[in-house]
Motif scaffolding. Structure first.
Motif, PDB file in Angstrom:
ATOM      1  N   GLN A 136       0.823  -1.219   0.000  1.00  0.00           N
ATOM      2  CA  GLN A 136       0.000   0.000   0.000  1.00  0.00           C
ATOM      3  C   GLN A 136       0.852   1.263   0.000  1.00  0.00           C
ATOM      4  O   GLN A 136       0.341   2.349  -0.223  1.00  0.00           O
ATOM      5  CB  GLN A 136      -0.913  -0.001   1.227  1.00  0.00           C
ATOM      6  N   GLY A 137       2.148   1.104   0.298  1.00  0.00           N
ATOM      7  CA  GLY A 137       3.016   2.278   0.386  1.00  0.00           C
ATOM      8  C   GLY A 137       3.008   2.813   1.808  1.00  0.00           C
ATOM      9  O   GLY A 137       1.946   3.098   2.366  1.00  0.00           O
ATOM     10  N   VAL A 138       4.178   2.900   2.398  1.00  0.00           N
ATOM     11  CA  VAL A 138       4.248   3.310   3.805  1.00  0.00           C
ATOM     12  C   VAL A 138       5.341   4.344   4.040  1.00  0.00           C
ATOM     13  O   VAL A 138       6.293   4.438   3.268  1.00  0.00           O
ATOM     14  CB  VAL A 138       4.543   2.103   4.739  1.00  0.00           C
ATOM     15  N   VAL A 139       5.156   5.094   5.105  1.00  0.00           N
ATOM     16  CA  VAL A 139       6.247   5.900   5.648  1.00  0.00           C
ATOM     17  C   VAL A 139       6.785   5.092   6.817  1.00  0.00           C
ATOM     18  O   VAL A 139       6.018   4.633   7.665  1.00  0.00           O
ATOM     19  CB  VAL A 139       5.755   7.281   6.130  1.00  0.00           C
ATOM     20  N   ILE A 140       8.079   4.934   6.855  1.00  0.00           N
ATOM     21  CA  ILE A 140       8.657   3.975   7.785  1.00  0.00           C
ATOM     22  C   ILE A 140       9.931   4.586   8.370  1.00  0.00           C
ATOM     23  O   ILE A 140      10.600   5.367   7.705  1.00  0.00           O
ATOM     24  CB  ILE A 140       8.941   2.669   6.990  1.00  0.00           C
ATOM     25  N   ASN A 141      10.237   4.269   9.610  1.00  0.00           N
ATOM     26  CA  ASN A 141      11.425   4.896  10.215  1.00  0.00           C
ATOM     27  C   ASN A 141      12.608   3.953  10.332  1.00  0.00           C
ATOM     28  O   ASN A 141      13.680   4.358  10.769  1.00  0.00           O
ATOM     29  CB  ASN A 141      11.096   5.502  11.572  1.00  0.00           C
ATOM     30  N   ALA A 142      12.420   2.674   9.977  1.00  0.00           N
ATOM     31  CA  ALA A 142      13.552   1.735   9.978  1.00  0.00           C
ATOM     32  C   ALA A 142      13.197   0.564   9.077  1.00  0.00           C
ATOM     33  O   ALA A 142      12.038   0.145   9.032  1.00  0.00           O
ATOM     34  CB  ALA A 142      13.853   1.244  11.381  1.00  0.00           C
ATOM     35  N   LEU A 143      14.183   0.064   8.388  1.00  0.00           N
ATOM     36  CA  LEU A 143      13.947  -1.048   7.462  1.00  0.00           C
ATOM     37  C   LEU A 143      13.774  -2.352   8.247  1.00  0.00           C
ATOM     38  O   LEU A 143      14.637  -2.717   9.019  1.00  0.00           O
ATOM     39  CB  LEU A 143      15.142  -1.184   6.524  1.00  0.00           C
ATOM     40  N   PRO A 144      12.638  -3.053   8.034  1.00  0.00           N
ATOM     41  CA  PRO A 144      12.485  -4.326   8.742  1.00  0.00           C
ATOM     42  C   PRO A 144      13.514  -5.324   8.220  1.00  0.00           C
ATOM     43  O   PRO A 144      13.678  -5.456   7.018  1.00  0.00           O
ATOM     44  CB  PRO A 144      11.067  -4.787   8.375  1.00  0.00           C
ATOM     45  N   ASN A 145      14.186  -5.961   9.131  1.00  0.00           N
ATOM     46  CA  ASN A 145      15.234  -6.903   8.750  1.00  0.00           C
ATOM     47  C   ASN A 145      14.895  -8.255   9.352  1.00  0.00           C
ATOM     48  O   ASN A 145      14.730  -8.377  10.558  1.00  0.00           O
ATOM     49  CB  ASN A 145      16.567  -6.368   9.293  1.00  0.00           C
TER      50      ASN A 145
ATOM     51  N   LYS B 111       0.697   4.159   6.690  1.00  0.00           N
ATOM     52  CA  LYS B 111       0.299   4.234   5.272  1.00  0.00           C
ATOM     53  C   LYS B 111       0.509   5.643   4.752  1.00  0.00           C
ATOM     54  O   LYS B 111       0.241   6.626   5.458  1.00  0.00           O
ATOM     55  CB  LYS B 111      -1.175   3.850   5.129  1.00  0.00           C
ATOM     56  N   LYS B 112       0.967   5.726   3.510  1.00  0.00           N
ATOM     57  CA  LYS B 112       1.233   7.042   2.902  1.00  0.00           C
ATOM     58  C   LYS B 112      -0.023   7.905   2.938  1.00  0.00           C
ATOM     59  O   LYS B 112      -1.115   7.423   2.670  1.00  0.00           O
ATOM     60  CB  LYS B 112       1.713   6.873   1.462  1.00  0.00           C
ATOM     61  N   GLY B 113       0.166   9.164   3.271  1.00  0.00           N
ATOM     62  CA  GLY B 113      -0.962  10.094   3.285  1.00  0.00           C
ATOM     63  C   GLY B 113      -1.733  10.073   4.583  1.00  0.00           C
ATOM     64  O   GLY B 113      -2.663  10.850   4.782  1.00  0.00           O
ATOM     65  N   GLN B 114      -1.363   9.155   5.484  1.00  0.00           N
ATOM     66  CA  GLN B 114      -2.060   9.107   6.775  1.00  0.00           C
ATOM     67  C   GLN B 114      -1.086   9.497   7.886  1.00  0.00           C
ATOM     68  O   GLN B 114       0.112   9.625   7.661  1.00  0.00           O
ATOM     69  CB  GLN B 114      -2.610   7.704   7.014  1.00  0.00           C
ATOM     70  N   SER B 115      -1.618   9.667   9.080  1.00  0.00           N
ATOM     71  CA  SER B 115      -0.745  10.014  10.190  1.00  0.00           C
ATOM     72  C   SER B 115      -1.024   9.104  11.378  1.00  0.00           C
ATOM     73  O   SER B 115      -1.934   8.277  11.340  1.00  0.00           O
ATOM     74  CB  SER B 115      -0.936  11.480  10.579  1.00  0.00           C
TER      75      SER B 115
ATOM     76  N   ALA C  10      14.930  17.216   4.337  1.00  0.00           N
ATOM     77  CA  ALA C  10      13.733  17.817   4.934  1.00  0.00           C
ATOM     78  C   ALA C  10      12.868  16.712   5.516  1.00  0.00           C
ATOM     79  O   ALA C  10      12.914  15.566   5.044  1.00  0.00           O
ATOM     80  CB  ALA C  10      12.961  18.590   3.886  1.00  0.00           C
ATOM     81  N   LEU C  11      12.081  17.055   6.520  1.00  0.00           N
ATOM     82  CA  LEU C  11      11.244  16.057   7.181  1.00  0.00           C
ATOM     83  C   LEU C  11      10.269  15.397   6.208  1.00  0.00           C
ATOM     84  O   LEU C  11       9.978  14.214   6.317  1.00  0.00           O
ATOM     85  CB  LEU C  11      10.456  16.710   8.313  1.00  0.00           C
ATOM     86  N   GLY C  12       9.745  16.162   5.259  1.00  0.00           N
ATOM     87  CA  GLY C  12       8.842  15.613   4.248  1.00  0.00           C
ATOM     88  C   GLY C  12       7.658  14.905   4.888  1.00  0.00           C
ATOM     89  O   GLY C  12       6.972  15.462   5.762  1.00  0.00           O
ATOM     90  N   ALA C  13       7.457  13.643   4.480  1.00  0.00           N
ATOM     91  CA  ALA C  13       6.302  12.893   4.967  1.00  0.00           C
ATOM     92  C   ALA C  13       6.374  12.618   6.465  1.00  0.00           C
ATOM     93  O   ALA C  13       5.381  12.276   7.102  1.00  0.00           O
ATOM     94  CB  ALA C  13       6.197  11.578   4.206  1.00  0.00           C
ATOM     95  N   MET C  14       7.575  12.768   7.033  1.00  0.00           N
ATOM     96  CA  MET C  14       7.747  12.521   8.474  1.00  0.00           C
ATOM     97  C   MET C  14       7.154  13.669   9.310  1.00  0.00           C
ATOM     98  O   MET C  14       6.907  13.503  10.500  1.00  0.00           O
ATOM     99  CB  MET C  14       9.241  12.439   8.821  1.00  0.00           C
ATOM    100  N   GLU C  15       6.956  14.829   8.680  1.00  0.00           N
ATOM    101  CA  GLU C  15       6.594  16.014   9.451  1.00  0.00           C
ATOM    102  C   GLU C  15       5.274  15.815  10.208  1.00  0.00           C
ATOM    103  O   GLU C  15       5.175  16.099  11.397  1.00  0.00           O
ATOM    104  CB  GLU C  15       6.498  17.225   8.511  1.00  0.00           C
ATOM    105  N   GLU C  16       4.295  15.292   9.469  1.00  0.00           N
ATOM    106  CA  GLU C  16       2.988  15.105  10.076  1.00  0.00           C
ATOM    107  C   GLU C  16       3.050  14.039  11.175  1.00  0.00           C
ATOM    108  O   GLU C  16       2.401  14.154  12.218  1.00  0.00           O
ATOM    109  CB  GLU C  16       1.999  14.668   8.995  1.00  0.00           C
ATOM    110  N   ILE C  17       3.841  13.022  10.933  1.00  0.00           N
ATOM    111  CA  ILE C  17       3.971  11.941  11.913  1.00  0.00           C
ATOM    112  C   ILE C  17       4.678  12.460  13.162  1.00  0.00           C
ATOM    113  O   ILE C  17       4.286  12.160  14.291  1.00  0.00           O
ATOM    114  CB  ILE C  17       4.710  10.736  11.293  1.00  0.00           C
ATOM    115  N   GLU C  18       5.714  13.281  12.968  1.00  0.00           N
ATOM    116  CA  GLU C  18       6.395  13.856  14.130  1.00  0.00           C
ATOM    117  C   GLU C  18       5.427  14.722  14.940  1.00  0.00           C
ATOM    118  O   GLU C  18       5.400  14.649  16.170  1.00  0.00           O
ATOM    119  CB  GLU C  18       7.596  14.698  13.687  1.00  0.00           C
ATOM    120  N   ALA C  19       4.620  15.514  14.238  1.00  0.00           N
ATOM    121  CA  ALA C  19       3.646  16.375  14.937  1.00  0.00           C
ATOM    122  C   ALA C  19       2.690  15.515  15.770  1.00  0.00           C
ATOM    123  O   ALA C  19       2.331  15.871  16.900  1.00  0.00           O
ATOM    124  CB  ALA C  19       2.883  17.219  13.930  1.00  0.00           C
TER     125      ALA C  19
END
Lengths: 75, 262
Positions: free
Chosen positions: B21-30, B69-73, B92-101
């Motif tokens: 679905q496309g995600v914003v992620i903060n670490a690669l699952p290994n 999921k992309k576009g969500q927070s 730049a924070l980009g997609a992370m900005e909303e998640i950080e907020a």
């Protein structure tokens, strides 16, 4: 297919010359987070399903290796 | 509700669904690291409609990986324990900005802002390295690192791991100072550099970095440092390191301070 892949890669990491680099991971040119970004783009663009087990660094060392992975999933 | 992850196969199904679905992620699952956590019984998950939260549980702290999921927070969400999450980004924070907020609105606060410096490899480097040697005393190394780095943000190896690193030659030391690095292929990362307060302002840091580069100098070297740690940044810049665009914000949720709030 290769041109499309190069376009995706170059958009994710504009500073990298993907046509000539063959050790993207070993040379540290691609970060693990770049991989996530690239994978989601590839899945959308090529309609292939990559899994979490495909996210191995060795699958991302060069355009050709990555292309082989995509082709193995579209065959 | 958090639930323990007991099967990698089950988890990978959920991860794959999200990846598609496309995600914003903060670490690669290994896979290897996740299976290790599952064996230890220290991996927990929380399914949310916006994605998945993965928790690596430690004695006093939970470490959080998110797949949103992309576009969500992130929804309003209350951590069960003291929790740390790192948000890496490039330029730049980009997609992370909303998640950080959303994390900040939940009660997390930023405790560290880091940036990455890189140095292209050069052959035949020969920096002064004084009395720097391979470290053989993992216990002393452990003490100095624990005194110098935060247990929350320091990413400190445990004493057993340090003993192994010492055997591998990845710890350099001199009286009052220690340097830990990791190395693979054509890249190397300077992970920890510590100088005891009683030994500062004597150039020990420069000797340790010099010795490290003498050994690893032909490789691309990277180091993460606190944005506000200007002495460290100046030291690395002296050796030719420069910011490469990667940054991260480390956010921390303290259960104790939350309970103290009115």
């Amino acid at each position: 297919m290769k041109e499309k892949l190069l376009a995706i890669l170059s958009e994710a990491c504009p500073e990298v010359d993907f046509e000539t680099e063959t050790a993207l991971i070993d040379d540290g040119l691609l970060e693990s987070l770049d991989i996530v970004m690239i994978v989601t783009e590839i899945m959308q663009e090529f309609g292939v399903e990559l899994t979490v087990d495909d996210l191995l660094p060795e699958n991302f060392n060069s355009v050709d290796v990555l292309l082989a992975l995509i082709e193995s999933r579209t065959a | 509700m958090l639930s323990p992850v007991t099967s990698y196969e089950e988890l990978s199904k959920a991860l794959n669904t999200l990846l598609l679905q496309g995600v914003v992620i903060n670490a690669l699952p290994n896979r290897e690291a996740l299976e290790q956590e599952i064996r230890r019984g220290s991996l927990y998950q929380q399914q949310i409609s916006e994605g998945l939260l993965l928790i690596r549980r430690r004695e006093t702290l939970d470490r959080l990986t998110f797949l949103i999921k992309k576009g969500q927070s992130l929804p309003l969400w209350e951590p069960e324990r003291n929790t740390v999450v790192e948000l890496p980004f490039r330029n730049a924070l980009g997609a992370m900005e909303e998640i950080e907020a959303a994390f900040l609105a939940t009660g997390f606060r930023e405790i560290l802002s880091r940036l990455r410096l890189s140095r292209k490899g050069t052959e035949d480097v020969s920096f002064p390295q004084g009395a720097v040697r391979l470290c053989e005393d993992a216990q002393a190394a452990c003490r100095l690192l624990c005194e110098s780095f935060s247990p929350i943000t320091g990413c400190l190896p445990e004493e057993g791991e340090l003993a192994e690193l010492a055997k591998q030659g990845k710890l350099l030391s001199l009286p009052g100072g220690i340097l830990h690095y990791e190395s693979s292929g054509k890249t190397t990362e300077l992970r920890h550099l510590a100088v005891a307060p009683t030994h500062r302002r004597q150039g020990l840091g420069a000797l340790l970095v010099g010795a490290y580069l003498n050994q690893q100098g032909e490789k691309l070297s990277r180091v993460w440092t606190a944005v506000e740690n200007l002495p460290a940044r100046r030291l690395y810049e002296h050796f030719g390191y420069a910011a490469d665009g990667w940054q991260s914000h480390v956010l921390y949720y303290s259960k104790e301070s939350k309970e103290e709030r009115p």
